[in-house]
Design an enzyme around this catalytic site. Sequence first.
Site, short mmCIF file in Angstrom:
data_model
loop_
_atom_site.label_atom_id
_atom_site.label_comp_id
_atom_site.label_asym_id
_atom_site.label_seq_id
_atom_site.Cartn_x
_atom_site.Cartn_y
_atom_site.Cartn_z
N ASP A 39 -37.11 5.46 -33.61
CA ASP A 39 -38.30 5.29 -32.75
C ASP A 39 -39.61 5.84 -33.34
OD1 ASP A 39 -35.96 5.12 -31.32
OD2 ASP A 39 -36.54 6.55 -29.79
N GLN A 55 -38.69 9.06 -35.57
CA GLN A 55 -37.36 9.65 -35.65
C GLN A 55 -36.84 9.40 -37.07
OE1 GLN A 55 -35.20 10.85 -32.45
NE2 GLN A 55 -37.28 11.60 -32.71
N ARG A 166 -34.64 12.02 -21.08
CA ARG A 166 -35.35 12.27 -22.35
C ARG A 166 -36.58 11.40 -22.55
NH1 ARG A 166 -30.20 10.23 -23.88
NH2 ARG A 166 -30.28 8.03 -24.45
C1 FRU Z 1 -34.02 5.52 -28.58
C2 FRU Z 1 -33.42 6.91 -28.60
C3 FRU Z 1 -34.14 7.86 -27.67
C4 FRU Z 1 -33.84 9.19 -28.27
C5 FRU Z 1 -33.87 8.88 -29.75
C6 FRU Z 1 -32.92 9.69 -30.56
O1 FRU Z 1 -33.73 4.80 -29.73
O2 FRU Z 1 -32.04 6.87 -28.28
O3 FRU Z 1 -33.78 7.75 -26.32
O4 FRU Z 1 -34.78 10.16 -27.93
O5 FRU Z 1 -33.55 7.51 -29.87
O6 FRU Z 1 -33.09 9.42 -31.92
#
Ligand code: FRU
Length: 465
Positions: A39, A55, A166
């Site tokens: 993300d 991420q 989250r």
């Molecule tokens: C979405 C997700 C989010 C989480 C992140 C973890 O792709 O699953 O909900 O915060 O990726 O990498």
Amino acid sequence: MYSKEYFNKEFDRNKIEEKINDPFNLSYHISPITGWLNDPNGLCQVDGTYHIYYQADPLHAIRKNIIWGHVTTKDFINYNYHEPFIFADTSLDKDGAYSGSAFIIDGKINFFYTGNVKYPGNYDYINDGRDHNTIKIVSEDGFSYDKKELILSNDDYPKDLTRHVRDPKIYEEDGNYYLFLGARDKNDKGKVIVYESKDLEEFSYHMEITTNYAFGYMWECPDFFEIDGKKFLMVSPQGLKSEEFKYQNIYQSGYFPIDIDLKAKAYRLGEFVELDYGFDFYAPQTFEDESGRRILIGWMGMPDASYTNPTVKNNWQHALTLPRELKTRDNKLLQKPIKEIESLRKEKIEIKKHLEYFIDQFEFLAEGINEEFEINLRYDAKLTYKDQILSLKLGRCGYGRDKRKIRIEKIDNISIYSDTSSVEIFINDGQYVMTSRVYSEKSLFKSSIIGTLYEMDNIKWEKKF
Ligand code: FRU
């Protein structure tokens, strides 16, 4: 834990060259310096500089733990890679610095993100065995911060929720701050919960937003914003049943137009609209830049999909979409790559019908179409419009991606952005979009309709931390 020390010890700079030399390395999209990306996070612009976090697991092409990668740009043409920004290095976030967002007040960036903690043992990790902490950090410059502050934990969230809560996002209205979180409840219903704050320090529970019908078990990555006086709630729902023309991927991303009086806690959701109908689009995030544009960037990937990415053998995987400006028309969002992308245009070619062109890094535009068509995007990747159905069909170059389709009554215009190993297709001023990775050794462009094609330049990477 995924600390700075661990990262510095393990990071192998030779891997950067390996990745750059991958024939499928993208030329004008953001991809990880090495390793894994998912993300987009913390999108913002401060003093002219755009910060794009994501991420990341720079050490592994298939993620093991997650931290925040970081790139900056002033113009979306010249970029820098920086050292990762948030590490998973405290008891609050030891199993991942999960997704989050940025909110700027008085020149300071307030980041909110989810600290993932997994308990060792035998748990389902849905109802038990994990913490999702909402953590805040404040940064003057987007590169450093003093402390990680726990804002909310599972003990604070409503009791009907599982441990999956989250991806915080802040929205400000009339001097009040609202923090949106994605959640899965104990009946496996996806929803968004909203906290209210006067100072971004103390947060009190405000309300939940969900459908009155079953719509997936989990809503990830909520976003909430207003454009042209209209409000939209964006979410990435999981658990929708695939239909012939809808929800064709394992997970979706889209938005509800929403009438809402946040103060009065009253709302009405419009119908959910998918933001993308391709194979690789998930967890988008928006932000307003200093010129007031609402810009969206998505993850050009799909979690838990059956299809694969051959880049893994060169130690990297996934990318971000082009930054797209959002506008509205008839309560629908339109997506269009930001105007800066135009400055990547090089040679202009007027495309003749059915002629073969051997090119894969381009932008193609056709207007006033109003007819059926067939466009080869690669040797075995074809976009066809027939009987009011637009379909994207990939052969071997799809690595398991087969066919996606949309029912569209009438196509007036189309613009296609093709990079070394991706395509983004915008139809009718971006009302429909298809985003996909595509891995073909042989390039080919051929169209049954005329249009203009521009060869596209590479974005430039100056600093590689
Ligand atoms: C979405 C997700 C989010 C989480 C992140 C973890 O792709 O699953 O909900 O915060 O990726 O990498």
